[in-house]
Write an enzyme that holds these catalytic residues in place. Structure first.
Site, PDB file in Angstrom:
ATOM      1  N   GLY A  71       0.836  -1.201   0.000  1.00 43.16           N
ATOM      2  CA  GLY A  71       0.000   0.000   0.000  1.00 43.16           C
ATOM      3  C   GLY A  71       0.865   1.242   0.000  1.00 43.16           C
ATOM      4  N   HIS A 111       7.111  -7.373  -4.474  1.00 34.72           N
ATOM      5  CA  HIS A 111       5.784  -7.841  -4.878  1.00 34.72           C
ATOM      6  C   HIS A 111       5.860  -9.157  -5.668  1.00 34.72           C
ATOM      7  CE1 HIS A 111       3.112  -4.515  -3.819  1.00 34.72           C
ATOM      8  NE2 HIS A 111       4.112  -3.706  -4.112  1.00 34.72           N
ATOM      9  N   SER A 131     -26.804  -4.807 -20.816  1.00 36.83           N
ATOM     10  CA  SER A 131     -26.250  -3.471 -21.036  1.00 36.83           C
ATOM     11  C   SER A 131     -25.438  -3.400 -22.314  1.00 36.83           C
ATOM     12  CB  SER A 131     -25.336  -3.118 -19.868  1.00 36.83           C
ATOM     13  OG  SER A 131     -24.201  -3.965 -19.918  1.00 36.83           O
ATOM     14  N   GLY A 132     -25.087  -4.561 -22.851  1.00 40.87           N
ATOM     15  CA  GLY A 132     -24.161  -4.566 -23.987  1.00 40.87           C
ATOM     16  C   GLY A 132     -22.799  -5.059 -23.537  1.00 40.87           C
ATOM     17  N   CYS A 153       5.449  -5.865   1.178  1.00 42.25           N
ATOM     18  CA  CYS A 153       5.830  -4.441   1.184  1.00 42.25           C
ATOM     19  C   CYS A 153       5.257  -3.722   2.420  1.00 42.25           C
ATOM     20  CB  CYS A 153       5.435  -3.779  -0.135  1.00 42.25           C
ATOM     21  SG  CYS A 153       6.406  -4.461  -1.471  1.00 42.25           S
ATOM     22  N   VAL A 205     -20.044  -7.466 -21.020  1.00 42.84           N
ATOM     23  CA  VAL A 205     -19.865  -8.903 -20.799  1.00 42.84           C
ATOM     24  C   VAL A 205     -20.543  -9.378 -19.501  1.00 42.84           C
ATOM     25  CG1 VAL A 205     -17.572  -8.556 -19.765  1.00 42.84           C
ATOM     26  CG2 VAL A 205     -18.152 -10.764 -20.698  1.00 42.84           C
ATOM     27  N   ASP A 206     -20.576  -8.548 -18.465  1.00 41.07           N
ATOM     28  CA  ASP A 206     -21.088  -9.014 -17.162  1.00 41.07           C
ATOM     29  C   ASP A 206     -22.571  -9.373 -17.227  1.00 41.07           C
ATOM     30  OD1 ASP A 206     -18.597  -8.051 -16.642  1.00 41.07           O
ATOM     31  OD2 ASP A 206     -19.261  -6.341 -15.455  1.00 41.07           O
ATOM     32  N   SER A 207     -23.369  -8.466 -17.778  1.00 36.57           N
ATOM     33  CA  SER A 207     -24.800  -8.775 -17.833  1.00 36.57           C
ATOM     34  C   SER A 207     -25.067  -9.910 -18.819  1.00 36.57           C
ATOM     35  CB  SER A 207     -25.622  -7.535 -18.187  1.00 36.57           C
ATOM     36  OG  SER A 207     -25.208  -6.987 -19.410  1.00 36.57           O
ATOM     37  N   LYS A 264     -13.274  -9.765 -13.065  1.00 39.98           N
ATOM     38  CA  LYS A 264     -13.578  -9.589 -14.489  1.00 39.98           C
ATOM     39  C   LYS A 264     -12.991 -10.735 -15.325  1.00 39.98           C
ATOM     40  CE  LYS A 264     -15.280  -6.533 -17.402  1.00 39.98           C
ATOM     41  NZ  LYS A 264     -16.549  -5.848 -17.173  1.00 39.98           N
TER      42      LYS A 264
END
Ligand code: XMP
Length: 502
Positions: free
Chosen positions: A54, A167, A220-221, A82, A223-225, A358
């Protein structure tokens, strides 16, 4: 289900870390930094904890607890990365020197091969870290497990507590994936996070909850919906009703693509609700972006509710909410209208994708047979083109923007760059500038091109186009789109700027 928890101290790489743990078949989740021992216990089956990196620095003068130290009593592996490493080091009496605005880079480090975190990792590797931070002293009973020429100790371990001052989740660290796998193995989790099983379980779950009732879902157009719709359809067939609200603020041909794919490939009927004129009339005279968002959201709810009433009785509303959306709203981050529909819309809400990132949604989409064109669609903001037109939204401006954007998209696809760029689009700036047409001075619009690379939209870099490519796009836009005589390319990163202009 066994899980590994990441306490979120704000590192931009946390989603990558989450994904990399899940790729090892173990469920992981991000929780706020203040999460207590009791909250972890209530989750059941937490087998490991990571304190993330962070931007903060440890203030040793304040002796403030930066994590609930009773987490150490849980006797499960804890890894600090870190900032998280420095927090652990501070707890065990070390002296921390770190500065804000650190610069990260690749550094050669040497690791202790006897440490189980470095199983199958060579002794000398390149790691992504800052060379300014230093941890020294204290740490009684701990072993140094990694060192770098410039920073000294960059890793320590004792029993089940590990700290790394670099990291492992970032691709620039060699063998970082191996270190993450080793940590997951140390946590001794039952690896049952598997997206095939996820799909089966969700389908069963939806069937059970919905029974013989009906579900309405707004496509909505994006990918999620689309993925949510396919899951519901697999579970309840025609008891799912899909609605596409044509706000007039979508990209070129958006709804034909969606409609075509759903009706042809999946035999799912999509009810189109064409209200472009209504949205435009409500947006008349509005220039403030937050006002635009509010108006669009309010109108969307109104239109959606009316359409639902027309289509019959629905007990449930299906939503394609993702893990990231929930995290953003819970963490109190954005004031943005993300999904359009509020929780109190009058239906019971089912969000089958809310555990997924995603990337995982895209994998689930592929498994359900969704085609690549929809799977790889760029993120598109809910308020649509309205926030890519600076100033008042008008039909003429929308048409100009759609045309310019379509030229950019075509050229990017032709050049094969669409998979490399996270988001690309045109913005209609509110700048009218002078140009020459048939020997006359004439004021026309300026289009800005925005194209960024990003992992998750949280940080972004502008895409380094070849200048000939930009020349081609700019020439086409000024030649083919009436009303535009100037094209500029935006070369700012996020932060400090954002991806969208409003
Ligand atoms: P910014 O502009 O904050 O955008 O860098 C980050 C990501 O969020 C999207 N975005 C939105 N999405 N409603 C949305 O659904 C909004 O109001 C909104 N504003 C920005 C943006 O496209 C990018 O992917």
């Amino acid at each position: 289900m066994d899980k590994i928890v990441i306490l979120d101290y704000g590192s931009q790489y946390n989603e990558i870390l989450l994904r990399k743990i899940r790729e090892n078949g173990v469920y992981s989740l991000l929780l706020p930094k203040g999460t207590t021992k009791e909250e972890i216990e209530d989750l059941h089956h937490v087998k490991g904890i990571i304190l993330s990196g962070g931007p903060d620095v440890i203030d040793q003068s304040q002796q403030k607890e930066v994590f609930d130290e009773r987490l150490l009593e849980l006797n499960i592996p804890i890894l600090g990365i870190c900032y998280g490493m420095e927090a652990l080091a501070n707890r065990f009496g070390a002296k921390i020197e770190s500065i804000r605005d650190r610069e990260y880079d690749k550094h050669v480090i040497r690791v202790n091969k006897n440490c189980p975190l470095f199983l199958d990792v060579p002794e000398e590797i390149v790691a992504y870290m800052t060379k300014n931070d230093r941890v020294s002293g204290g740490l009684e009973g701990f072993t140094q497990i990694a060192e770098s020429g410039s920073s000294g100790m960059v890793g320590f371990a004792k029993d089940y507590v590990f700290g790394l001052l670099f990291h492992p989740e970032v691709a620039a660290t060699d063998y970082g994936d191996v270190m993450i796998r080793n940590f997951v193995n140390l946590c001794d989790c039952e690896g049952n996070w598997d997206l095939d099983a996820f799909i089966e379980n969700k389908i069963k779950g939806i069937k059970k909850v919905v029974g013989d009732e009906r579900v309405i879902l707004g496509l909505s157009g994006g990918v999620d919906s689309a993925v949510a719709a396919l899951l519901f359809h697999r579970a309840i067939g025609d008891n799912l009703t899909c609605v596409f609200v044509e706000t007039g603020l979508h990209r070129y041909n958006e709804y034909n693509v969606i409609l075509g794919r759903f009706e042809k490939n999946f035999d799912i009927k999509v009810n189109v609700c064409d209200e472009g004129e209504l949205f435009l009339s409500r947006l008349k005279g509005i220039v403030d972006p937050e006002k635009k968002r509010q108006v669009i959201s309010k109108t969307f709810i109104e239109v959606f509710k009316k359409e639902a009433e027309k289509l019959g009785h629905f007990k449930f509303l299906g939503q394609g909410t993702l893990y990231t959306d929930i995290r953003e709203s819970k963490w109190g981050g954005k004031s943005k209208v993300i999904r359009g529909l509020p929780e109190d819309i009058g239906f019971e809400i089912i969000e089958p994708l809310k555990q997924l990132t995603k990337e995982e949604v895209r994998i689930v989409g592929r498994k359900l047979g969704l085609d690549e064109e929809i799977i790889n669609r760029q993120p598109f903001p809910f308020p649509g083109l309205a926030i890519r037109i600076i100033g008042e939204v008008t039909l003429v401006k929308l048409e100009i923007l759609r045309e310019a954007n379509e030229i950019l998209s075509n050229e990017i696809r032709k050049a094969g760059l669409n998979r490399e760029i996270y988001q690309y689009f045109c913005v209609l700036t509110n700048i009218d500038s002078v140009g020459v047409e048939q020997n006359e001075k004439i004021y026309y619009h300026t289009v800005a091109i925005r194209a960024v690379t990003s992992q998750d939209g949280i940080n972004a870099d502008f895409y380094h186009f070849d200048i000939d490519f930009l020349d081609r796009v700019a020439t086409r836009i000024v030649n083919e789109v009436r009303g535009v005589n100037r094209v500029v390319y935006d070369i700012t990163r996020k932060p400090p700027s954002t991806i969208e202009y409003q």
